[in-house]
Enzyme design. Sequence first.
Site, PDB file in Angstrom:
ATOM      1  N   GLY A   1      -9.045   5.168  -6.968  1.00  0.00           N
ATOM      2  CA  GLY A   1      -7.793   4.424  -7.018  1.00  0.00           C
ATOM      3  C   GLY A   1      -6.732   4.962  -6.076  1.00  0.00           C
ATOM      4  O   GLY A   1      -7.011   5.348  -4.934  1.00  0.00           O
ATOM      5  N   VAL A   2      -5.498   5.007  -6.568  1.00  0.00           N
ATOM      6  CA  VAL A   2      -4.359   5.475  -5.783  1.00  0.00           C
ATOM      7  C   VAL A   2      -4.594   6.911  -5.321  1.00  0.00           C
ATOM      8  O   VAL A   2      -4.323   7.255  -4.165  1.00  0.00           O
ATOM      9  CB  VAL A   2      -3.053   5.371  -6.609  1.00  0.00           C
ATOM     10  N   ASP A   3      -5.104   7.743  -6.210  1.00  0.00           N
ATOM     11  CA  ASP A   3      -5.347   9.152  -5.891  1.00  0.00           C
ATOM     12  C   ASP A   3      -6.283   9.285  -4.687  1.00  0.00           C
ATOM     13  O   ASP A   3      -5.982  10.005  -3.724  1.00  0.00           O
ATOM     14  CB  ASP A   3      -5.948   9.840  -7.123  1.00  0.00           C
TER      15      ASP A   3
ATOM     16  N   SER B   1      -1.157   5.367 -14.672  1.00  0.00           N
ATOM     17  CA  SER B   1      -1.976   5.188 -15.891  1.00  0.00           C
ATOM     18  C   SER B   1      -2.554   3.795 -16.076  1.00  0.00           C
ATOM     19  O   SER B   1      -3.309   3.565 -17.014  1.00  0.00           O
ATOM     20  CB  SER B   1      -1.233   5.618 -17.161  1.00  0.00           C
TER      21      SER B   1
ATOM     22  N   TYR C   1      -7.149   4.509 -16.333  1.00  0.00           N
ATOM     23  CA  TYR C   1      -6.666   5.258 -17.489  1.00  0.00           C
ATOM     24  C   TYR C   1      -6.376   4.368 -18.699  1.00  0.00           C
ATOM     25  O   TYR C   1      -5.914   4.832 -19.725  1.00  0.00           O
ATOM     26  CB  TYR C   1      -5.434   6.083 -17.112  1.00  0.00           C
TER      27      TYR C   1
ATOM     28  N   ASN D   1      -5.339  13.090 -10.976  1.00  0.00           N
ATOM     29  CA  ASN D   1      -5.998  13.631 -12.161  1.00  0.00           C
ATOM     30  C   ASN D   1      -5.606  15.101 -12.253  1.00  0.00           C
ATOM     31  O   ASN D   1      -5.074  15.671 -11.301  1.00  0.00           O
ATOM     32  CB  ASN D   1      -7.517  13.407 -12.112  1.00  0.00           C
TER      33      ASN D   1
ATOM     34  N   GLY E   1      -5.070   0.705 -14.941  1.00  0.00           N
ATOM     35  CA  GLY E   1      -6.402   0.730 -14.354  1.00  0.00           C
ATOM     36  C   GLY E   1      -7.340   1.661 -15.100  1.00  0.00           C
ATOM     37  O   GLY E   1      -7.540   1.534 -16.298  1.00  0.00           O
TER      38      GLY E   1
ATOM     39  N   ASP F   1       0.863  -1.171   0.000  1.00  0.00           N
ATOM     40  CA  ASP F   1       0.000   0.000   0.000  1.00  0.00           C
ATOM     41  C   ASP F   1       0.907   1.232   0.000  1.00  0.00           C
ATOM     42  O   ASP F   1       1.624   1.475   0.972  1.00  0.00           O
ATOM     43  CB  ASP F   1      -0.880  -0.027   1.255  1.00  0.00           C
ATOM     44  N   ILE F   2       0.875   1.992  -1.075  1.00  0.00           N
ATOM     45  CA  ILE F   2       1.787   3.136  -1.202  1.00  0.00           C
ATOM     46  C   ILE F   2       1.563   4.161  -0.094  1.00  0.00           C
ATOM     47  O   ILE F   2       2.485   4.865   0.296  1.00  0.00           O
ATOM     48  CB  ILE F   2       1.687   3.782  -2.603  1.00  0.00           C
TER      49      ILE F   2
END
Length: 172
Positions: free
Chosen positions: A31-33, A121, A125, A23, A123, A9-10
């Site tokens: 997601g990650v964002d 990018s 994107y 974005n 997933g 997990d980042i």
Amino acid sequence: MKITAVTGDITEARVDAIVNAANSSLMGGGGVDGAIHAAAGPQLLGACTEVRRTQYPDGLPVGEAVSTPGFDLPASWVIHTVGPNRHRGESDPQLLANCLHSSLEVARLLEVESIAFPAISAGAYGWDMDEVAEVLVGAARQEADKPKNDGIAELRFVLFSESIALAFQNLI
């Protein structure tokens, strides 16, 4: 510069900076964002709002990067970069490589020694995971081969599944 890839997990990465697959609005998302915004706390949204107001009123362009503090994250910094969206016709691998290069430029200015990247990018994107791994690992190798690396000792890809991490590890 040492390049590694791990499953994890980042938002929990013990590094100086993590990279957010943001974005262009910088206002959070999925997601990650979304995970980074949730883990960093509401101050991150405030910092991103200020970046939009002062530096990028039209949004952060694809391939560029900007930093904010990490707030409640273990990492001191979040470096936001916007990956190319294949669904919008952004299919040039150089745009994706620029995300890594720009993020490392920002990291050098911040004098970080360790940085963690997600699979930018992939997933939502629409980029194929193997292509993302190939482009990002290739860009990381270019950076590692530079004669002067300015203090970044470790670039770690932190990926949410073992199969994705394996794709990166096989290229490293």
